[in-house]
Design a protein around this motif. Structure first.
Motif, PDB file in Angstrom:
ATOM      1  N   HIS A   1       0.844  -1.210   0.000  1.00 20.54           N
ATOM      2  CA  HIS A   1       0.000   0.000   0.000  1.00 20.54           C
ATOM      3  C   HIS A   1       0.877   1.257   0.000  1.00 20.54           C
ATOM      4  O   HIS A   1       0.811   2.073   0.926  1.00 20.54           O
ATOM      5  CB  HIS A   1      -0.925   0.000   1.218  1.00 20.54           C
ATOM      6  N   PRO A   2       1.701   1.433  -1.031  1.00 22.43           N
ATOM      7  CA  PRO A   2       2.630   2.572  -1.067  1.00 22.43           C
ATOM      8  C   PRO A   2       1.941   3.926  -1.161  1.00 22.43           C
ATOM      9  O   PRO A   2       2.513   4.943  -0.765  1.00 22.43           O
ATOM     10  CB  PRO A   2       3.470   2.291  -2.316  1.00 22.43           C
ATOM     11  N   ASN A   3       0.725   3.955  -1.693  1.00 19.89           N
ATOM     12  CA  ASN A   3       0.013   5.226  -1.878  1.00 19.89           C
ATOM     13  C   ASN A   3      -0.958   5.541  -0.746  1.00 19.89           C
ATOM     14  O   ASN A   3      -1.697   6.513  -0.811  1.00 19.89           O
ATOM     15  CB  ASN A   3      -0.731   5.209  -3.216  1.00 19.89           C
ATOM     16  N   GLU A   4      -0.976   4.696   0.279  1.00 17.84           N
ATOM     17  CA  GLU A   4      -1.850   4.914   1.431  1.00 17.84           C
ATOM     18  C   GLU A   4      -0.993   5.257   2.651  1.00 17.84           C
ATOM     19  O   GLU A   4       0.219   5.023   2.646  1.00 17.84           O
ATOM     20  CB  GLU A   4      -2.681   3.657   1.703  1.00 17.84           C
ATOM     21  N   PRO A   5      -1.606   5.831   3.705  1.00 17.30           N
ATOM     22  CA  PRO A   5      -0.838   6.130   4.925  1.00 17.30           C
ATOM     23  C   PRO A   5      -0.120   4.886   5.434  1.00 17.30           C
ATOM     24  O   PRO A   5      -0.731   3.822   5.557  1.00 17.30           O
ATOM     25  CB  PRO A   5      -1.915   6.602   5.907  1.00 17.30           C
TER      26      PRO A   5
END
Length: 405
Positions: free
Chosen positions: A327-331
């Motif tokens: 989940h690189p684009n999530e917190p």
């Protein structure tokens, strides 16, 4: 024929090994544990005899302080050998400190040679080698206590480790933060959906729902989990200690809880009870028969034996790393440890409005101050939520006091 004993200038009879010097001071000659002749000096006879008593006590214990000429490492080992009342886990931590300190110059200095500049240089070296502020503080505290004993034994006049650590290096310690509500949801959802990490779901949910210490959790036997009354009886913990002769081989031991306040009864929610049922039902049948210090039928038993805090900590680290990669684009999830799960439970309970004394009891803390100062904090998510709830309540009360015309 009677033997005439030597006397000092005041006519007092001197014991074997005692003598008065030309300048009026006194000397005591003795043989150390290695057969070497040593001398101790004092300005008056009473002080000399106090030193004699200390020397004899040390010799009776097989200890040779060598009047302060002993190295710091040798002295630290002697100091540790005198701490007979500490817990095995604390002793193991101190032995690890000795191993870490040994490569440094300080360990080879004579106790009576160590100055303030040497003590400060030591902590600076530790910092440059990547040791954290809290770790250095632990090392310094242990060595300071040992040098306190050196002062008591009149080996040195002043303890060189009395200085505040913050005057030598910046305290860059980052306080452990509880997981926010959104972080908890993301973490639990990922674990539940993962074929690899789902096996840890019960342990995680139980810790988040009880605030148990990890050693307390893995020390539980089946009879400690009361499904009839929906509660958990905590009166011991499972610890893993390294063999003194072999720092690699570890042994499982049963200890009392960290403090007397750790002996407690914790209520179970339905979710926690369900997790325990699943853990007990799916445990390894052979491993559950393992016995440790008279305790057996452990709730947590795997194909490899009893669970350990180290293995679970590694699993939590792997879970966080895997989640953050996927989940690189999530917190991103922060560091998660068994202690942070306990920390999160405590913070959740207080945020939900639970009485602080009740939280203290559930956590097994010896004081309310520890519950408030160490385990609770405000984070942005909680502040916004609490502020909104309070404002809504205030607005509602204002409307009741000033109804619309």
């Amino acid at each position: 024929m009677s033997v005439q004993r030597r006397k000092d200038s005041k006519g007092r009879v001197l014991k074997n090994g005692e003598s008065q010097r030309k300048d009026g001071s006194y000397m005591y000659r003795y043989t150390d544990t290695s057969g070497n002749r040593k001398s101790a000096y004092a300005p008056d006879l009473n002080t000399l005899r106090e030193k004699e008593d200390e020397i004899q006590k040390a010799l009776n214990c097989g200890i040779d302080f060598d009047n302060g000429n002993i190295t710091v490492m040798e002295f630290l080992k002697i100091y540790l050998s005198q701490k007979c009342t500490i817990r095995s886990t604390t002793e193991q931590s101190y032995r690890k400190i000795l191993v870490s300190v040994e490569p440094y110059t300080l360990s080879r200095l004579r106790v009576n040679q160590v100055k303030l500049v040497d003590a400060k240089a030591f902590v600076i070296e530790l910092s440059r080698d990547g040791k954290k502020y809290s770790t250095i503080q632990t090392y310094k505290s242990f060595i300071k206590s040992a040098f306190d004993m050196a002062c008591e034994e009149n080996l040195i006049v002043k303890n060189p480790f009395l200085f505040p650590l913050k005057k030598v290096m910046v305290n860059n310690t980052v306080k452990k933060a509880a997981l926010t509500k959104s972080q908890q949801e993301s973490f639990l959802e990922y674990v539940h959906e993962s074929n690899i990490y789902r096996k840890h779901e019960d342990d995680i949910c139980i810790l988040l729902g009880t605030g148990l210490r990890i050693g307390e959790l893995y020390g539980l036997t089946v009879k400690d989990v009361d499904f009839k009354n929906n509660c958990i009886y905590v009166n011991h913990q499972l610890v893993w200690l390294c063999d003194r002769r072999n720092n690699i081989k570890r042994m499982a031991k049963i200890h009392k809880p960290k403090t007397t306040a750790g002996i407690r009864t914790i209520p179970m929610t339905k979710n926690v009870a369900d997790c325990f049922r699943h853990v007990i039902m799916t445990r390894n049948q052979l491993a559950q028969n393992l016995e440790v210090d008279g305790y057996k039928d452990f709730a947590f038993a795997t194909d490899f034996g009893l669970e350990s805090a180290d293995n679970f900590s590694k699993a939590l680290k792997n879970i966080v790393n895997a989640y953050n990669r996927l989940h690189p684009n999530e917190p991103q999830l922060p560091h998660v440890s068994p202690h942070i799960l306990r920390h999160t439970f405590c913070t959740n309970m207080i945020n939900y409005g639970m009485n602080i004394k009740t939280v203290q009891y559930l956590m097994g803390h010896s004081s309310v101050q520890m519950t408030l100062e160490v385990y609770t904090h405000a984070n942005q998510e909680n502040v916004i939520s609490d502020f909104a709830n309070i404002m809504n309540k205030c607005e509602s009360e204002c409307d009741d006091m000033h109804p619309a015309v």
